[in-house]
Structure formats: structure tokens, C-alpha cells
Design a protein around this motif. Structure first.
Motif: not given
Length: 299
Positions: A62-68, A77-88
């Protein structure tokens, strides 16, 4: 039309490209978080960036982006995986800035700050962590700077979100192109010229272009081999079971206190705004289960 991500590589050159159309998932995020236009554009770009970085992952990573930042949005804050799912989510969804030359200024809404990228693998105790100062605040250039400086991969990222007058998301998407080891200067120059001539991503999507079309524009003059096309979506990992596990971790005394003061437990997921209720009867059952557990032996 379903949102999709497409991966491609030069058939005879070491350049790879990914493009995504994220209109529906960004609109869902807008609806869930009730974001105002500036916050919608900022969150939409970050979600699209997360989807694209997720396309570089493998397996259960998973990859997590945090822009502050210091601006009124504060953080994304965004969280995504290798399967095409994302939330934020964005910290202050009702942020709205004045238009600058008819355009939404995400840079002013975020302000000076940092971009932190975490890559999480299930079999690793500590995630890979990269932090770079925001060089633009418009998100695409900041992701480019991260890929170039932290991952040492020559890259270009473009992101775009178009908002209708009624605040709905009409078009959203983006692309990443990367020069891999062995890429020749002449081939890189071709791609750079193509990118410089491109209209904004949101404009291309409004005009009906899909991810394959965008990749063809970015890689024009280079023979392309398409590797994968997959559906992508806004999807959260929260559940009532997770809430109950959190309640168990609080311990019996805290659960009793909630029963006395509130009568039930309520929780809301920051990522998707889903609300959960653990009823008084369910809390009592949890207490019974916890008290029936054998005590751990002293070390």
C-alpha cells in the motif's frame, strides 16, 4: 463509464507510462466529504496521484500520501493499494479560495509544507518513508519532485480535476511517465516535447479521451506496449468488525465507562465518513467475552 487505470511501456525503449481516469471516484469523495470546490480539486488530485503510485506497487503493498501545509486546508491524507482501490480525506473540506485568473489555486489552500510518502508491506515492521518539501503545492509537481529526489527515478506527473458550476466533478484524471535505466536522451526528449504540447488532463478527459488515449498522446512517436487495464474505485477498508476490535483493545474498564456515560459507542471513519454504532447490548456482550478470556500468565 467505469474509472480505469492503464499501464504501458515503450515496446523498444525503457520508458513506462500510466494514465487514469478518476472522475467517478473523485465525485464520490466529494459527496462523502461534502468538499467545497477548492478542497475537491486538492483531494481529487491527491486521490489520482495515490491511484497512480498504487499502480507501481505489487501484491499487498500500500502507499500512503500525507500532504501537510500551513494553508487553510491543513492536510490531505490518501491511502491506495495495488488493486486499484483508494480512499482519502482533507482536514478542512469546506475550504474555498478566491479564483486566480479564473482557476482554483490549490497552492494557496495548502501553503508551504511537506509531502510524506509511506510504502507499506504486510511483511515489514517499518514502512519505507520519504519526505520532501512541497515545491509547488499544486500536488503534481510535488509528486514529481518526490519520485525524482527520493526514488531517484526521472518522472513527470500530471493531474487535473474539472468542477462544474454546481460543484459536481465533471472530469478527473492524470498520468505518470518515467524514464527507466537504459532510456536514451533522444527518447526522453520526445516525451518531454509531447508533454509540453498537451492540454490539461481534465480538458483531455472532458473531450472524451480515456487512459489509453492519454498514454498515446504522451508517448506519441514511440511504439507502445499496453500491459494492463483495470477498474479503479474509491473503496475504504473500514468495517464494524474493526470498530469492535478497537473497543476490545480499550479494555473492560473503558467499555464499562462508555456504557454508563453514553449507553452505546459511536465511531466515524475519517477516510469515508461511514458511521458505526456499537449498541449497549453489543458492548455488554463484548464485556462478557473479554471477562471469559483466560488471563495471560505472568512473565
Amino acid at each position: 463509464m467505469q474509472d480505469t487505470l492503464v499501464r504501458a511501456i515503450g515496446a523498444y525503449v525503457n520508458i513506462r507510462c500510466m494514465a487514469a481516469v478518476t472522475t467517478h471516484l473523485v465525485e464520490e469523495a466529494r459527496r462523502r466529504h461534502d468538499t467545497y470546490p477548492t478542497a475537491t480539486v486538492a483531494l481529487g488530485r491527491a486521490l489520482t496521484g495515490g491511484i497512480l503510485l498504487g499502480g507501481l506497487l505489487m501484491g499487498d503493498e500500500r502507499v500512503n500520501l500525507q500532504i501537510n501545509g500551513r494553508g487553510p486546508l491543513r492536510s490531505i491524507v490518501v491511502d491506495a493499494d495495488a488493486y486499484g482501490h483508494v480512499r482519502g480525506f482533507v482536514r478542512h473540506p469546506h475550504t474555498q479560495m478566491p479564483l486566480r485568473e479564473g482557476k482554483i489555486s490549490v497552492k494557496e489552500a495548502i501553503g508551504a509544507g511537506t509531502l510524506q510518502v509511506l510504502k507499506i508491506q504486510t511483511n515489514q515492521k517499518e514502512p519505507y518513508r520519504g519526505i520532501v518539501p512541497l515545491v509547488s503545492g499544486e500536488i503534481a509537481k510535488d509528486l514529481t519532485a518526490y519520485l525524482v529526489n527520493s526514488e531517484q527515478v526521472p518522472s513527470a506527473v500530471a493531474l487535473g480535476v474539472y468542477i462544474e458550476k454546481d460543484t459536481r466533478v465533471a472530469a478527473s484524471g492524470g498520468f505518470i511517465v518515467q524514464a527507466l535505466p537504459g532510456a536514451q536522451d533522444r527518447e526522453i526528449a520526445i516525451v518531454e516535447e509531447n508533454i509540453a504540447a498537451l492540454p490539461p488532463c481534465s480538458e483531455m478527459i472532458l473531450n472524451g479521451l480515456g487512459p489509453r488515449d492519454i498514454i498515446a498522446r504522451v508517448m506519441e512517436g514511440i511504439t507502445i506496449k499496453f500491459l494492463e487495464e483495470k477498474e479503479i474505485s474509491f473503496q475504504c477498508r473500514c468495517s464494524k468488525d474493526r470498530v469492535i476490535r478497537i473497543m476490545i483493545a480499550l479494555g473492560p474498564e473503558e467499555i464499562r465507562d462508555i456504557l454508563v456515560k453514553e449507553g452505546e459507542a459511536k465511531a466515524s471513519c475519517e477516510f469515508c465518513k461511514q458511521n458505526y454504532v456499537v449498541t449497549g447490548d453489543e458492548l455488554k456482550q463484548l464485556l462478557e467475552e473479554i471477562e471469559a478470556m483466560p488471563e495471560s500468565p505472568e512473565p
